[in-house]
Structure formats: structure tokens, C-alpha cells
Design an enzyme around this catalytic site. Structure first.
Site, PDB file in Angstrom:
ATOM      1  N   SER A   1     -29.352 -40.656   0.849  1.00 61.08           N
ATOM      2  CA  SER A   1     -30.282 -39.615   1.315  1.00 61.08           C
ATOM      3  C   SER A   1     -30.650 -38.671   0.176  1.00 61.08           C
ATOM      4  O   SER A   1     -29.772 -38.075  -0.441  1.00 61.08           O
ATOM      5  CB  SER A   1     -29.637 -38.799   2.441  1.00 61.08           C
ATOM      6  OG  SER A   1     -29.399 -39.640   3.525  1.00 61.08           O
TER       7      SER A   1
ATOM      8  N   ARG B   1     -22.748 -31.422   4.332  1.00 66.15           N
ATOM      9  CA  ARG B   1     -22.845 -32.029   3.000  1.00 66.15           C
ATOM     10  C   ARG B   1     -22.523 -31.054   1.863  1.00 66.15           C
ATOM     11  O   ARG B   1     -23.085 -31.140   0.773  1.00 66.15           O
ATOM     12  CB  ARG B   1     -24.246 -32.631   2.765  1.00 66.15           C
ATOM     13  CG  ARG B   1     -24.601 -33.750   3.719  1.00 66.15           C
ATOM     14  CD  ARG B   1     -23.730 -34.982   3.608  1.00 66.15           C
ATOM     15  NE  ARG B   1     -23.977 -35.856   4.748  1.00 66.15           N
ATOM     16  CZ  ARG B   1     -23.240 -35.842   5.864  1.00 66.15           C
ATOM     17  NH1 ARG B   1     -22.182 -35.045   5.985  1.00 66.15           N
ATOM     18  NH2 ARG B   1     -23.527 -36.639   6.864  1.00 66.15           N
TER      19      ARG B   1
ATOM     20  N   GLU C   1     -29.995 -33.415  -1.319  1.00 72.08           N
ATOM     21  CA  GLU C   1     -28.591 -33.776  -1.095  1.00 72.08           C
ATOM     22  C   GLU C   1     -28.040 -34.396  -2.381  1.00 72.08           C
ATOM     23  O   GLU C   1     -26.907 -34.143  -2.771  1.00 72.08           O
ATOM     24  CB  GLU C   1     -28.477 -34.773   0.074  1.00 72.08           C
ATOM     25  CG  GLU C   1     -27.035 -35.200   0.325  1.00 72.08           C
ATOM     26  CD  GLU C   1     -26.861 -36.022   1.592  1.00 72.08           C
ATOM     27  OE1 GLU C   1     -27.523 -35.719   2.607  1.00 72.08           O
ATOM     28  OE2 GLU C   1     -26.051 -36.956   1.560  1.00 72.08           O
TER      29      GLU C   1
HETATM   30  C1  LIG Z   1     -26.677 -46.862   0.087  1.00 68.11           C
HETATM   31  C2  LIG Z   1     -26.065 -45.483   0.239  1.00 68.11           C
HETATM   32  C3  LIG Z   1     -25.685 -45.046   1.490  1.00 68.11           C
HETATM   33  C4  LIG Z   1     -25.121 -43.769   1.653  1.00 68.11           C
HETATM   34  N1  LIG Z   1     -24.754 -43.371   2.906  1.00 68.11           N
HETATM   35  C5  LIG Z   1     -24.195 -42.150   3.065  1.00 68.11           C
HETATM   36  C6  LIG Z   1     -23.792 -41.697   4.369  1.00 68.11           C
HETATM   37  O1  LIG Z   1     -23.891 -42.389   5.363  1.00 68.11           O
HETATM   38  N2  LIG Z   1     -23.257 -40.468   4.465  1.00 68.11           N
HETATM   39  C7  LIG Z   1     -23.084 -39.647   3.384  1.00 68.11           C
HETATM   40  O2  LIG Z   1     -22.593 -38.523   3.539  1.00 68.11           O
HETATM   41  N3  LIG Z   1     -23.457 -40.046   2.138  1.00 68.11           N
HETATM   42  C8  LIG Z   1     -23.992 -41.275   1.959  1.00 68.11           C
HETATM   43  N4  LIG Z   1     -24.372 -41.667   0.706  1.00 68.11           N
HETATM   44  C9  LIG Z   1     -24.197 -40.764  -0.431  1.00 68.11           C
HETATM   45  C10 LIG Z   1     -22.856 -40.944  -1.194  1.00 68.11           C
HETATM   46  O3  LIG Z   1     -22.357 -42.254  -1.047  1.00 68.11           O
HETATM   47  C11 LIG Z   1     -21.794 -39.939  -0.739  1.00 68.11           C
HETATM   48  O4  LIG Z   1     -22.201 -38.624  -0.960  1.00 68.11           O
HETATM   49  C12 LIG Z   1     -20.464 -40.172  -1.484  1.00 68.11           C
HETATM   50  O5  LIG Z   1     -19.405 -39.532  -0.832  1.00 68.11           O
HETATM   51  C13 LIG Z   1     -20.520 -39.725  -2.936  1.00 68.11           C
HETATM   52  O6  LIG Z   1     -19.355 -40.203  -3.577  1.00 68.11           O
HETATM   53  P1  LIG Z   1     -19.371 -40.654  -5.108  1.00 68.11           P
HETATM   54  O7  LIG Z   1     -17.977 -40.978  -5.483  1.00 68.11           O
HETATM   55  O8  LIG Z   1     -20.375 -41.714  -5.320  1.00 68.11           O
HETATM   56  O9  LIG Z   1     -19.819 -39.295  -5.787  1.00 68.11           O
HETATM   57  P2  LIG Z   1     -20.809 -39.095  -7.034  1.00 68.11           P
HETATM   58  O10 LIG Z   1     -22.169 -39.538  -6.638  1.00 68.11           O
HETATM   59  O11 LIG Z   1     -20.228 -39.695  -8.245  1.00 68.11           O
HETATM   60  O12 LIG Z   1     -20.776 -37.512  -7.148  1.00 68.11           O
HETATM   61  C14 LIG Z   1     -21.271 -36.705  -6.097  1.00 68.11           C
HETATM   62  C15 LIG Z   1     -20.719 -35.295  -6.277  1.00 68.11           C
HETATM   63  O13 LIG Z   1     -19.298 -35.328  -6.104  1.00 68.11           O
HETATM   64  C16 LIG Z   1     -18.668 -34.763  -7.251  1.00 68.11           C
HETATM   65  N5  LIG Z   1     -17.400 -35.473  -7.465  1.00 68.11           N
HETATM   66  C17 LIG Z   1     -17.181 -36.803  -7.501  1.00 68.11           C
HETATM   67  N6  LIG Z   1     -15.869 -37.055  -7.681  1.00 68.11           N
HETATM   68  C18 LIG Z   1     -15.259 -35.858  -7.788  1.00 68.11           C
HETATM   69  C19 LIG Z   1     -13.900 -35.437  -8.000  1.00 68.11           C
HETATM   70  N7  LIG Z   1     -12.894 -36.300  -8.151  1.00 68.11           N
HETATM   71  N8  LIG Z   1     -13.651 -34.107  -8.062  1.00 68.11           N
HETATM   72  C20 LIG Z   1     -14.657 -33.199  -7.931  1.00 68.11           C
HETATM   73  N9  LIG Z   1     -15.936 -33.537  -7.708  1.00 68.11           N
HETATM   74  C21 LIG Z   1     -16.230 -34.859  -7.642  1.00 68.11           C
HETATM   75  C22 LIG Z   1     -19.656 -34.965  -8.395  1.00 68.11           C
HETATM   76  O14 LIG Z   1     -19.415 -34.039  -9.445  1.00 68.11           O
HETATM   77  C23 LIG Z   1     -20.960 -34.722  -7.669  1.00 68.11           C
HETATM   78  O15 LIG Z   1     -21.182 -33.335  -7.554  1.00 68.11           O
HETATM   79  C24 LIG Z   1     -24.944 -42.939   0.526  1.00 68.11           C
HETATM   80  C25 LIG Z   1     -25.328 -43.401  -0.744  1.00 68.11           C
HETATM   81  C26 LIG Z   1     -25.873 -44.664  -0.891  1.00 68.11           C
HETATM   82  C27 LIG Z   1     -26.243 -45.135  -2.255  1.00 68.11           C
END
Ligand SMILES: Cc1cc2nc3c(=O)[nH]c(=O)nc-3n(C[C@H](O)[C@H](O)[C@H](O)COP(=O)(O)OP(=O)(O)OC[C@H]3O[C@@H](n4cnc5c(N)ncnc54)[C@H](O)[C@@H]3O)c2cc1C
Length: 302
Positions: A224, A175, A297
Site C-alpha cells: 500500500s 500503521r 504508508e
Molecule cells: C505485496 C505486499 C503486500 C503487503 N501487504 C501488507 C499488509 O497486508 N499489511 C501491512 O500492514 N503491510 C503490508 N505490506 C507492507 C510491508 O510488508 C509491511 O509494512 C512490513 O511489515 C514491512 O516490513 P519490512 O521488514 O519489509 O520493513 P522495511 O520495508 O524494510 O522497513 C519499513 C520500516 O520499518 C523499519 N524497520 C525495519 N526493521 C526494523 C528494525 N529491526 N528496527 C527498527 N525499525 C525497523 C524501517 O526503518 C522502515 O521505517 C505489503 C507489502 C507488499 C510488498
């Protein structure tokens, strides 16, 4: 940060600049105050222009789908950058390789791979984030994570310089990605392997069912809360929380999910402060009762 300068630059920067925008609607927790500036670039040119003008004088946070973040109740004193449609393209490079923009959802990439008979990206259909967020978090589930399918990433740094980095030069961890914070991912190249789309579809359905059994859906959560402490114990973090904390623990509307103890939930109008108290309490109790040190996380944006 000179707001007047930024207001004037709206006329020549290719993008939308909003002021004092409420950020609740941009994250899955549905928590947070305002952001001084929200910048939505219309193009890479617009993004680079903004970075060159303001990144050295202005704190910047890059937001994806907001499914892994916890914003503060106070106004974010900087710029939140949100990539939109022009960063959400997806293309087939050859029969096993896909290039996808950072703003596209991981689910869409997984669907696209299935439709082109490419296997290996099924796990992404279960993660509600964007490609950019997935790269930053090295997201994964069911024993697969981004590092297993990435060939390279394309990015721009805060000085406006665009680069491509091969995945084998990146020090991925559980992660996390061993790259500095001042980078904005623009797109990623993924490689899978050829397979019949019907088999891929069946596998995706199987994963979805497993996920729905184990984790709550249709709630305000950021997934998480803590990373599994894989270097300290074989136990999953939800087990440690169950062992250490009464299940009905909460602060205001910030509570622990009944279905998955590592999912914290905003059951109504939770404040960021409530969620942070819950995080602090859980971390301290788990430490007291099990000796395990938990690391968040979810990304705290302050
Ligand atoms: C219901 C639910 C289930 C989930 N299940 C999982 C799972 O099974 N496995 C898992 O790993 N995660 C899971 N997650 C967590 C999350 O979905 C992941 O970490 C996802 O990849 C985050 O993507 P995001 O676009 O929402 O990022 P954000 O939440 O918007 O940002 C997360 C991080 O990424 C950075 N970021 C975003 N976009 C960029 C970019 N273009 N360039 C640089 N940095 C960037 C942000 O600055 C921040 O540090 C879950 C979340 C929820 C709500």
C-alpha cells in the site's frame, strides 16, 4: 562521516561492512541507488559497537525485508543497517507465547505459531515483511495488527543501550508506532491462544486466497502506497484513487496496479524519481477531486 575510520574498524567490529553497495536488490520495489555504507552485524555486540562508534556522526537507516520502503536514486549518505541470521531466532516461551528475532520473516513466525497450536498470528502469514518492520509499521491485515498480539519488544537505541518495552506502554496507531526513529528493534514477544493446528492451517489458507484475490502478487511493489485516511472518510484509499485518477496513469516504468489502485508498481526499470512523481500526482489529484489528504504508508528513505 569518516570512511577511512570505518574501513579500519572492519577489523574489530563483529559484522560485515560494505561500501557503495547497490540497494536495489534489498527492496521489493527494486529501486534505488547505492548506500555509502551497508553494515550487517553478526551479533548484538557488533551492532552495539558500531552504534557507539558511529551513530552520532553518521546518518543511519535500519532496513528489514524492504517491503515497505522507497529508496532514492541518489547514494544514501550514511549507513544502512541490515540485521541477519543472528537476529532471526524463534523460541517458544510457553504454550501461548513466542519470542522472535527482528530479522525473521512474519510468515515464519506465523508458521511457527501454527506448528505449535497457537492461533492469533495467522494474519502475519500474508505480510511479506520482517518482525522488525512489522513492529515499526504496526502492520496488519484482516482486522488484526501487531499491537493485538505483542506483549513486549526488545530494542537497542542509537547510543547502544538495550531495553525492553511492554506493549501496553506503546502508543500504537494505524500503521505507526509512537516511538522515536532512533531505535532498532531486536526481537518481540507475541501472545496467541491455543487452537488445533489444522484449524489454524485452514484459516491461513483462507486468508491467503482472500489476499490473492484482492492484491497483485509477483510484482515489484511496496504494498500500500498510502494509508487509508480513516479519520477523513469511510472510503478506502484505492476507491479514492480509482475515483480520481485514470487507471493507466504512470511516469516511466512507475505505474498503478490494475488489480489494486493503492499498489504502485515498478514494471521494469522505474527510477525513484518516477515513483515520487506518481505519488505526488495521485496525492494532488485525490485532494482536488475528493478533498481527502493522503499520507504515504511507504517509507521514503533519503
Ligand atoms: C505485496 C505486499 C503486500 C503487503 N501487504 C501488507 C499488509 O497486508 N499489511 C501491512 O500492514 N503491510 C503490508 N505490506 C507492507 C510491508 O510488508 C509491511 O509494512 C512490513 O511489515 C514491512 O516490513 P519490512 O521488514 O519489509 O520493513 P522495511 O520495508 O524494510 O522497513 C519499513 C520500516 O520499518 C523499519 N524497520 C525495519 N526493521 C526494523 C528494525 N529491526 N528496527 C527498527 N525499525 C525497523 C524501517 O526503518 C522502515 O521505517 C505489503 C507489502 C507488499 C510488498
Amino acid at each position: 562521516m569518516n570512511i577511512e575510520d570505518i574501513k579500519k574498524s572492519e577489523q574489530f567490529i563483529d559484522g560485515v561492512i560494505l561500501f557503495d553497495e547497490c540497494i536495489k536488490k534489498f527492496n521489493w520495489f527494486n529501486i534505488g541507488g547505492k548506500t555509502k555504507i551497508l553494515f550487517k552485524p553478526n551479533s548484538l555486540k557488533g551492532l552495539i559497537e558500531y552504534l557507539k562508534l558511529y551513530s552520532s556522526r553518521n546518518k543511519i537507516f535500519i532496513l528489514g525485508n524492504g517491503s515497505n520502503v522507497l529508496f532514492d536514486d541518489e547514494t544514501y549518505q550514511g549507513t544502512i543497517i541490515k540485521l541477519g541470521k543472528s537476529f532471526a531466532n524463534i523460541t517458544l516461551l510457553d504454550k501461548e507465547t513466542i519470542v522472535a528475532g527482528a530479522a525473521i520473516s512474519q510468515k515464519k513466525v506465523s508458521d511457527f505459531a501454527r506448528d505449535h497450536n497457537i492461533s492469533g498470528l495467522e494474519f502475519m502469514s500474508c505480510i511479506p515483511g520482517s518482525v522488525g518492520g512489522g513492529i515499526r509499521m504496526n502492520s496488519g491485515c484482516f482486522n488484526k495488527e501487531f499491537k493485538d498480539v505483542l506483549i513486549s519488544i526488545q530494542l537497542v537505541d542509537f547510543k547502544g543501550v538495550v531495553r525492553s518495552i511492554p506493549a501496553d506502554k506503546i502508543n500504537f496507531n494505524y500503521r505507526s508506532i509512537g516511538l522515536p526513529k532512533d531505535l532498532i528493534f531486536l526481537s518481540a514477544t507475541f501472545k496467541g491462544n491455543e487452537k488445533n493446528s489444522l484449524e489454524i492451517s485452514n484459516f491461513m489458507r483462507e486468508l491467503k486466497q482472500k489476499k490473492e484475490l484482492a492484491q497483485p502478487t509477483r510484482i515489484k511493489t511496496s504494498g500500500s502506497t498510502f494509508k487509508n485516511p480513516i479519520k477523513q472518510t469511510d472510503k478506502k484509499v484505492w476507491e479514492l484513487i480509482r475515483l480520481s485518477i485514470p487507471s493507466k496513469t504512470g511516469y516511466g516504468d512507475a505505474v498503478i496496479s490494475d488489480k489494486h489502485a493503492n499498489f504502485f508498481v515498478n514494471k521494469g526499470n522505474a527510477k525513484s524519481a518516477d515513483m515520487k512523481l506518481l505519488i505526488k500526482f495521485v496525492r494532488e489529484e485525490v485532494m482536488k477531486k475528493t478533498g481527502v489528504k493522503l499520507e504515504t504508508e511507504i517509507v521514503l528513505v533519503e
